[in-house]
Design an enzyme around this catalytic site. Structure first.
Site, short mmCIF file in Angstrom:
data_model
loop_
_atom_site.label_atom_id
_atom_site.label_comp_id
_atom_site.label_asym_id
_atom_site.label_seq_id
_atom_site.Cartn_x
_atom_site.Cartn_y
_atom_site.Cartn_z
N ASP A 282 -17.07 7.27 -1.34
CA ASP A 282 -15.76 7.11 -0.71
C ASP A 282 -15.46 8.45 -0.05
OD1 ASP A 282 -13.11 6.45 -0.08
OD2 ASP A 282 -12.37 6.68 -2.13
N CYS B 293 -16.60 2.07 0.57
CA CYS B 293 -15.40 1.24 0.80
C CYS B 293 -14.91 1.38 2.24
CB CYS B 293 -14.31 1.59 -0.20
SG CYS B 293 -13.81 3.31 -0.18
N GLN C 188 -10.29 -3.73 -3.33
CA GLN C 188 -11.60 -3.21 -2.91
C GLN C 188 -12.65 -3.49 -3.97
OE1 GLN C 188 -12.44 -1.40 0.16
NE2 GLN C 188 -14.41 -2.10 -0.64
N ARG D 199 0.87 -1.18 0.00
CA ARG D 199 0.00 0.00 0.00
C ARG D 199 0.90 1.23 0.00
NH1 ARG D 199 -5.39 1.61 3.40
NH2 ARG D 199 -6.19 0.17 1.83
N1 NVA Z 1 -9.83 6.96 -1.65
C1 NVA Z 1 -9.50 6.51 -0.32
C2 NVA Z 1 -9.76 5.05 -0.18
C3 NVA Z 1 -9.58 4.53 1.21
C4 NVA Z 1 -9.82 3.05 1.32
C5 NVA Z 1 -8.07 6.84 -0.01
O1 NVA Z 1 -7.22 6.66 -0.88
O2 NVA Z 1 -7.78 7.28 1.12
N1 CP Z 2 -11.37 0.23 2.35
C1 CP Z 2 -10.10 0.12 2.79
O1 CP Z 2 -9.16 -0.15 2.02
O2 CP Z 2 -9.96 0.30 4.12
P1 CP Z 2 -8.60 0.44 4.94
O3 CP Z 2 -7.97 1.76 4.51
O4 CP Z 2 -9.00 0.43 6.37
O5 CP Z 2 -7.70 -0.69 4.58
#
Ligand code: NVA
Ligand code: CP
Length: 301
Positions: free
Chosen positions: A219, A259, A131, A101
């Site tokens: 989101d 999400c 997701q 990530r």
């Molecule tokens: N668009 C959000 C998704 C979180 C799961 C982000 O990147 O923070």
């Molecule tokens: N939806 C999602 O990816 O959640 P987290 O940021 O908690 O992993």
């Protein structure tokens, strides 16, 4: 399929096979006939926060027989400037797979190129493929499938989720409408990459978008890394909230998906979230099952 780096890079057949496999893994949780990660150790390299992705992968790897090592960027030399390609070449000689990530999509792709081990995108600024797979599983369970369905994404249409949905619709052929103000719509360069026949449209009219929708999706308006823009985003995106007015024009039986994490009274009202909590937390649970399908598909044999 060697890696899961994006929805863009998957075919409709690959997505369908992953969802079929997730359905089977969900049904047989706790009594899997084979444990494909037996003897394997997977690394999870995270430079952003996570609840769902971290926990579902840690549990999923273990349930498939493997072990997992969580590596925050604060704790490894990556956080002090060691290049991705060097990190990848070291880990590639020690662990059996990597779940990453981070910010740049190019970093996940570079890791996959240099590491020589199965690599999973656990969210970048560009895409969040894990997701989407969980969301598709939920839509199949709740609505019987995505065929001939209308999905509407509300909010920051140019974030990782908006872009991933655009690729999912393009690959699978269902209708996607992105309802976003002009400043947060995907740029023309991205839309043209989808191809001329892509079933994706963009509008700044949230109620017109919601009319007849089967899936109302949102989101956060402030994705990770965008915190400095929070005040501006909350102001400009306010008309794109999912609320009772949105639901009133959607198809009867429409589902609401998020999400998560959710910010009440911002992108969704507390009342709508709680009224649809069953489907939203089913979606969160499905992260586990969908990702086990990915792990099973790409694990080294
Ligand atoms: N668009 C959000 C998704 C979180 C799961 C982000 O990147 O923070
Ligand atoms: N939806 C999602 O990816 O959640 P987290 O940021 O908690 O992993």
């Amino acid at each position: 399929m060697k890696h899961l780096l994006s929805i863009e890079s998957l075919s409709a057949a690959e997505i369908g096979a992953l969802i079929d496999s997730a359905v089977a893994l969900k049904a047989e949780r706790g009594r899997h006939a084979s444990l494909p990660l037996t003897g394997q150790c997977w690394a999870m390299i995270f430079t952003k926060s996570s609840t769902r992705t971290r926990v579902s992968f840690e549990v999923g790897v273990r349930e498939l027989g493997g072990s997992v090592m969580f590596l925050s960027h604060h704790d490894i030399q990556l956080g002090r400037g060691e290049p991705i390609k060097d990190t990848a070449r070291v880990l590639g000689r020690m662990v059996h797979g990597a779940i990453i990530r981070t910010y740049a999509q190019a970093d996940v792709e570079e890791f996959a190129d240099y590491g020589g081990i199965p690599t999973i995108n656990a969210l970048t600024d560009e895409e969040h493929p894990c997701q989407i797979l969980a969301d598709l599983l939920t839509i199949r369970e709740r609505l019987g499938g995505w065929e001939r369905k209308k999905v509407v994404f509300f909010g920051d249409g140019d974030c990782n989720m908006g872009r991933s949905w655009a690729w999912a619709a393009t690959r699978l052929g269902f209708e996607l409408v992105i309802a976003a103000p002009p400043a947060y719509q995907p740029p023309g360069e991205f839309l043209s990459r989808l191809g001329s026949g892509a079933p994706v449209s963009v509008t700044d009219d949230p109620l017109a978008a919601a009319r007849g929708a089967d899936v109302l999706y949102t989101d956060t308006w402030v994705s990770m890394g965008k915190e400095a823009e929070a005040a501006e985003r909350l102001a400009i995106l306010a008309p794109y909230q999912i609320n009772q007015a949105t639901l009133d024009v959607a198809r009867s039986g429409a589902i609401v998906q998020h999400c998560l994490p959710a910010y009440r009274e911002k992108e969704i009202t507390e009342a709508v979230l709680e009224a649809h909590a069953d489907a939203i937390f089913q979606q969160a649970e499905n992260r586990l099952h969908a990702q086990k399908a990915v792990l099973q598909a790409i694990a080294m044999k």
